[in-house]
Design a protein around this motif. Sequence first.
Motif, PDB file in Angstrom:
ATOM      1  N   THR A   1       0.865  -1.174   0.000  1.00  0.00           N
ATOM      2  CA  THR A   1       0.000   0.000   0.000  1.00  0.00           C
ATOM      3  C   THR A   1       0.903   1.225   0.000  1.00  0.00           C
ATOM      4  OG1 THR A   1      -1.804  -1.110   1.162  1.00  0.00           O
ATOM      5  CG2 THR A   1      -1.719   1.284   1.313  1.00  0.00           C
ATOM      6  N   GLY A   2       0.644   2.154  -0.890  1.00  0.00           N
ATOM      7  CA  GLY A   2       1.508   3.316  -1.042  1.00  0.00           C
ATOM      8  C   GLY A   2       1.481   4.237   0.177  1.00  0.00           C
ATOM      9  N   GLY A   3       2.587   4.961   0.394  1.00  0.00           N
ATOM     10  CA  GLY A   3       2.653   5.959   1.442  1.00  0.00           C
ATOM     11  C   GLY A   3       2.856   5.410   2.835  1.00  0.00           C
ATOM     12  N   ILE A   4       3.321   4.157   2.946  1.00  0.00           N
ATOM     13  CA  ILE A   4       3.524   3.535   4.252  1.00  0.00           C
ATOM     14  C   ILE A   4       5.017   3.352   4.501  1.00  0.00           C
ATOM     15  CG2 ILE A   4       3.005   1.534   5.704  1.00  0.00           C
ATOM     16  CD1 ILE A   4       0.582   3.235   4.893  1.00  0.00           C
ATOM     17  N   ALA A   5       5.478   3.805   5.673  1.00  0.00           N
ATOM     18  CA  ALA A   5       6.881   3.630   6.042  1.00  0.00           C
ATOM     19  C   ALA A   5       7.038   2.232   6.627  1.00  0.00           C
ATOM     20  CB  ALA A   5       7.293   4.688   7.049  1.00  0.00           C
ATOM     21  N   ALA A   6       7.276   1.264   5.759  1.00  0.00           N
ATOM     22  CA  ALA A   6       7.365  -0.129   6.197  1.00  0.00           C
ATOM     23  C   ALA A   6       8.286  -0.891   5.260  1.00  0.00           C
ATOM     24  CB  ALA A   6       5.975  -0.778   6.202  1.00  0.00           C
ATOM     25  N   ASP A   7       8.849  -1.975   5.776  1.00  0.00           N
ATOM     26  CA  ASP A   7       9.608  -2.882   4.917  1.00  0.00           C
ATOM     27  C   ASP A   7       8.659  -3.544   3.920  1.00  0.00           C
ATOM     28  OD1 ASP A   7      12.311  -2.777   6.101  1.00  0.00           O
ATOM     29  OD2 ASP A   7      11.309  -3.569   7.869  1.00  0.00           O
ATOM     30  N   TYR A   8       9.186  -3.866   2.748  1.00  0.00           N
ATOM     31  CA  TYR A   8       8.399  -4.590   1.746  1.00  0.00           C
ATOM     32  C   TYR A   8       9.160  -5.836   1.325  1.00  0.00           C
ATOM     33  CZ  TYR A   8       6.575  -5.977  -2.786  1.00  0.00           C
ATOM     34  OH  TYR A   8       6.082  -6.714  -3.826  1.00  0.00           O
ATOM     35  N   VAL A   9       8.457  -6.952   1.299  1.00  0.00           N
ATOM     36  CA  VAL A   9       9.037  -8.215   0.849  1.00  0.00           C
ATOM     37  C   VAL A   9       8.215  -8.727  -0.322  1.00  0.00           C
ATOM     38  CG1 VAL A   9       9.525 -10.609   1.443  1.00  0.00           C
ATOM     39  CG2 VAL A   9       9.933  -8.813   3.125  1.00  0.00           C
ATOM     40  N   GLY A  10       8.860  -8.929  -1.450  1.00  0.00           N
ATOM     41  CA  GLY A  10       8.175  -9.444  -2.626  1.00  0.00           C
ATOM     42  C   GLY A  10       9.119  -9.443  -3.802  1.00  0.00           C
ATOM     43  N   ILE A  11       8.649  -9.952  -4.913  1.00  0.00           N
ATOM     44  CA  ILE A  11       9.453  -9.925  -6.122  1.00  0.00           C
ATOM     45  C   ILE A  11       9.406  -8.529  -6.730  1.00  0.00           C
ATOM     46  CG2 ILE A  11       8.984 -12.370  -6.545  1.00  0.00           C
ATOM     47  CD1 ILE A  11       7.111 -11.461  -8.862  1.00  0.00           C
ATOM     48  N   ASP A  12      10.258  -8.286  -7.709  1.00  0.00           N
ATOM     49  CA  ASP A  12      10.198  -7.057  -8.490  1.00  0.00           C
ATOM     50  C   ASP A  12       9.123  -7.282  -9.553  1.00  0.00           C
ATOM     51  OD1 ASP A  12      10.515  -5.002 -10.359  1.00  0.00           O
ATOM     52  OD2 ASP A  12      12.676  -4.879 -10.037  1.00  0.00           O
ATOM     53  N   ASN A  13       7.919  -6.807  -9.279  1.00  0.00           N
ATOM     54  CA  ASN A  13       6.789  -7.113 -10.144  1.00  0.00           C
ATOM     55  C   ASN A  13       6.863  -6.399 -11.490  1.00  0.00           C
ATOM     56  OD1 ASN A  13       4.869  -8.901  -8.520  1.00  0.00           O
ATOM     57  ND2 ASN A  13       5.435  -7.303  -7.063  1.00  0.00           N
ATOM     58  N   TYR A  14       7.449  -5.226 -11.493  1.00  0.00           N
ATOM     59  CA  TYR A  14       7.655  -4.534 -12.764  1.00  0.00           C
ATOM     60  C   TYR A  14       8.582  -5.363 -13.657  1.00  0.00           C
ATOM     61  CZ  TYR A  14       8.970  -0.818 -16.056  1.00  0.00           C
ATOM     62  OH  TYR A  14       9.207  -0.087 -17.198  1.00  0.00           O
ATOM     63  N   ALA A  15       9.661  -5.894 -13.061  1.00  0.00           N
ATOM     64  CA  ALA A  15      10.589  -6.743 -13.820  1.00  0.00           C
ATOM     65  C   ALA A  15       9.915  -8.024 -14.280  1.00  0.00           C
ATOM     66  CB  ALA A  15      11.818  -7.069 -12.973  1.00  0.00           C
ATOM     67  N   ALA A  16       9.007  -8.561 -13.469  1.00  0.00           N
ATOM     68  CA  ALA A  16       8.291  -9.775 -13.861  1.00  0.00           C
ATOM     69  C   ALA A  16       7.437  -9.511 -15.096  1.00  0.00           C
ATOM     70  CB  ALA A  16       7.419 -10.266 -12.714  1.00  0.00           C
ATOM     71  N   GLY A  17       6.760  -8.371 -15.122  1.00  0.00           N
ATOM     72  CA  GLY A  17       5.956  -8.022 -16.294  1.00  0.00           C
ATOM     73  C   GLY A  17       6.810  -7.841 -17.538  1.00  0.00           C
ATOM     74  N   ARG A  18       7.943  -7.195 -17.372  1.00  0.00           N
ATOM     75  CA  ARG A  18       8.860  -7.025 -18.507  1.00  0.00           C
ATOM     76  C   ARG A  18       9.379  -8.388 -18.985  1.00  0.00           C
ATOM     77  NH1 ARG A  18      10.803  -1.819 -19.609  1.00  0.00           N
ATOM     78  NH2 ARG A  18      12.595  -2.766 -20.679  1.00  0.00           N
ATOM     79  N   SER A  19       9.669  -9.281 -18.045  1.00  0.00           N
ATOM     80  CA  SER A  19      10.150 -10.609 -18.424  1.00  0.00           C
ATOM     81  C   SER A  19       9.094 -11.374 -19.206  1.00  0.00           C
ATOM     82  CB  SER A  19      10.550 -11.397 -17.169  1.00  0.00           C
ATOM     83  OG  SER A  19      11.634 -10.775 -16.508  1.00  0.00           O
ATOM     84  N   ALA A  20       7.848 -11.271 -18.765  1.00  0.00           N
ATOM     85  CA  ALA A  20       6.766 -11.940 -19.482  1.00  0.00           C
ATOM     86  C   ALA A  20       6.688 -11.438 -20.923  1.00  0.00           C
ATOM     87  CB  ALA A  20       5.438 -11.711 -18.767  1.00  0.00           C
ATOM     88  N   ALA A  21       6.820 -10.131 -21.100  1.00  0.00           N
ATOM     89  CA  ALA A  21       6.772  -9.558 -22.453  1.00  0.00           C
ATOM     90  C   ALA A  21       7.970 -10.002 -23.277  1.00  0.00           C
ATOM     91  CB  ALA A  21       6.727  -8.028 -22.366  1.00  0.00           C
ATOM     92  N   LEU A  22       9.144 -10.053 -22.645  1.00  0.00           N
ATOM     93  CA  LEU A  22      10.342 -10.505 -23.362  1.00  0.00           C
ATOM     94  C   LEU A  22      10.171 -11.931 -23.871  1.00  0.00           C
ATOM     95  CD1 LEU A  22      14.032 -10.032 -22.344  1.00  0.00           C
ATOM     96  CD2 LEU A  22      13.196 -12.309 -22.849  1.00  0.00           C
ATOM     97  N   PHE A  23       9.710 -12.828 -22.995  1.00  0.00           N
ATOM     98  CA  PHE A  23       9.523 -14.222 -23.409  1.00  0.00           C
ATOM     99  C   PHE A  23       8.529 -14.322 -24.560  1.00  0.00           C
ATOM    100  CE2 PHE A  23      10.681 -15.278 -18.828  1.00  0.00           C
ATOM    101  CZ  PHE A  23      11.979 -15.620 -19.162  1.00  0.00           C
ATOM    102  N   LEU A  24       7.420 -13.616 -24.425  1.00  0.00           N
ATOM    103  CA  LEU A  24       6.388 -13.689 -25.465  1.00  0.00           C
ATOM    104  C   LEU A  24       6.918 -13.143 -26.788  1.00  0.00           C
ATOM    105  CD1 LEU A  24       2.661 -12.782 -24.904  1.00  0.00           C
ATOM    106  CD2 LEU A  24       3.792 -12.295 -27.059  1.00  0.00           C
ATOM    107  N   SER A  25       7.579 -11.986 -26.711  1.00  0.00           N
ATOM    108  CA  SER A  25       8.062 -11.345 -27.931  1.00  0.00           C
ATOM    109  C   SER A  25       9.144 -12.171 -28.628  1.00  0.00           C
ATOM    110  CB  SER A  25       8.607  -9.957 -27.587  1.00  0.00           C
ATOM    111  OG  SER A  25       9.118  -9.304 -28.725  1.00  0.00           O
ATOM    112  N   ARG A  26      10.015 -12.788 -27.831  1.00  0.00           N
ATOM    113  CA  ARG A  26      11.133 -13.534 -28.413  1.00  0.00           C
ATOM    114  C   ARG A  26      10.761 -14.965 -28.813  1.00  0.00           C
ATOM    115  NH1 ARG A  26      16.144 -11.321 -26.821  1.00  0.00           N
ATOM    116  NH2 ARG A  26      15.930  -9.054 -26.771  1.00  0.00           N
ATOM    117  N   MET A  27       9.779 -15.554 -28.143  1.00  0.00           N
ATOM    118  CA  MET A  27       9.522 -16.976 -28.328  1.00  0.00           C
ATOM    119  C   MET A  27       8.252 -17.297 -29.125  1.00  0.00           C
ATOM    120  SD  MET A  27      10.593 -18.161 -24.442  1.00  0.00           S
ATOM    121  CE  MET A  27      10.283 -19.921 -24.716  1.00  0.00           C
ATOM    122  N   GLN A  28       7.388 -16.318 -29.343  1.00  0.00           N
ATOM    123  CA  GLN A  28       6.184 -16.553 -30.134  1.00  0.00           C
ATOM    124  C   GLN A  28       6.460 -16.184 -31.592  1.00  0.00           C
ATOM    125  OE1 GLN A  28       3.732 -17.857 -31.491  1.00  0.00           O
ATOM    126  NE2 GLN A  28       2.021 -17.348 -30.116  1.00  0.00           N
TER     127      GLN A  28
END
Length: 334
Positions: free
Chosen positions: A150-177
Motif C-alpha cells: 500500500t503506497g505511502g507507508i513507512a514499512a519494509d516490503y518483501v516481494g518480487i520485483d513485479n515490474y521486472a516480472a511483467g517485462r520478463s513476461a513480455a520478453l519471453f512472449l516477444s522472443r519466443m512466439q
Amino acid sequence: MKPTFQNIARLAGVGTATVERVLNGRGGVRPALVEKVVAAARALDYPKRLPERHRGILRIDVLLVRPETTFFDRLSQAFKRIGASLDATVVLQRVFLDELDPLSIARRIADPGTRRAGLIVAAPDHPAIRTALQAVGAAGIPIVQIVTRTGGIAADYVGIDNYAAGRSAALFLSRMQPRGGTVVVLCHSQIYQVQRDRVRGFSDYLAEYPRADLRFTAALFGQDEAVACADRLTTALRTWPDLVGLYNAGGANSALASVLRHHPRGRDVFFVGHELTERSAAALREGVMSVVLDQAPEAQARRSVDLMLHRLGLVTMEISASPIRFITVTAESL
C-alpha cells in the motif's frame, strides 16, 4: 555485545532512560517501546529476571487474503512451518481476511483485539487500509508488507520485483512466439499495486522493443475468479481471432488453461502466468502454458519473519531488503 543498558538502548533504538524504566519495572513506557526493549534485552542475554508482566508472548500478526488460492495457501503454510521453528515466546498469528471488504481489513489492522509486537500484512491498496497502517506505524509497531504493498507507508516490503516480472513476461512472449497477432493481459482488477506494476512492466517492454506484427490490445479484469477469467479469455478468443499472446498477471491459471486446452486455437496462444502449482506444471507439460513465473512464497515468508525479528531486536544481523528473485519455469525445467 554486552547486555548493558547502553547496548540494549542502541539495539532497541531508544534512550537509556527508557531501558532503565522498562527493565526496572517503573512503568510509564508505551507498549510498543516496551516490546522493543524487552526483545533487545532477550537478544543480548540480559542476565537479570525481566519484570513479570514483560516476560510474556511476543505476538506477530500475519494478515493475509484469499486462502482458497494455491499461492496464499503456500504462503500460509510457510509461515506455519517457520512459526513452529521459533522460540516459544514468539508466536505468528495467521489470519485470513476478505479482500473485497477493505473496511474490515482496516479495522483488523487498527484494532487486533490483543497486544501485538509486529504486523506482517498482504492487503489491497485502499485509503482506509493506508490510514490504518499509518496509525499502526505511528504507534511504533513495526510493519512488513508482503507480496503487495500500500503506497505511502513507512514499512519494509518483501516481494518480487513485479515490474521486472511483467517485462520478463513480455520478453519471453516477444522472443519466443513466432506468430504475429493480438496480445492481451488478464489481471485481478485495479486494487493490487503488485498487478498494476506487472501490467505496466509488460506494456513498457513491448513499447520499448516493438514487434510490428504483435499488437498489445487490451487489459482484461477477472478478479482472479475462475469463471470470470475463463469468460474473459473465451470472449477474447472470439473477439480477436488472431490472438497469439496471453499474460496472466493474476490468478486462475487453471481456468485459463482449460479454455485453451479445449479451444481449436488454444495451443497457438503463448501463455505466460504466475505461480508453479501441480496444475500449472501439468499445463506446461501439455504445451498449454508456455512460461510460469513463480514468486517463491516460501522465501517471502522467511524474509518477512527475519525482517520482523530484526526490527524487534531478536536478530542482530542486517537482513537484505533486495527483492525476492522470481523463478522462471518452462516444461523443460520441470
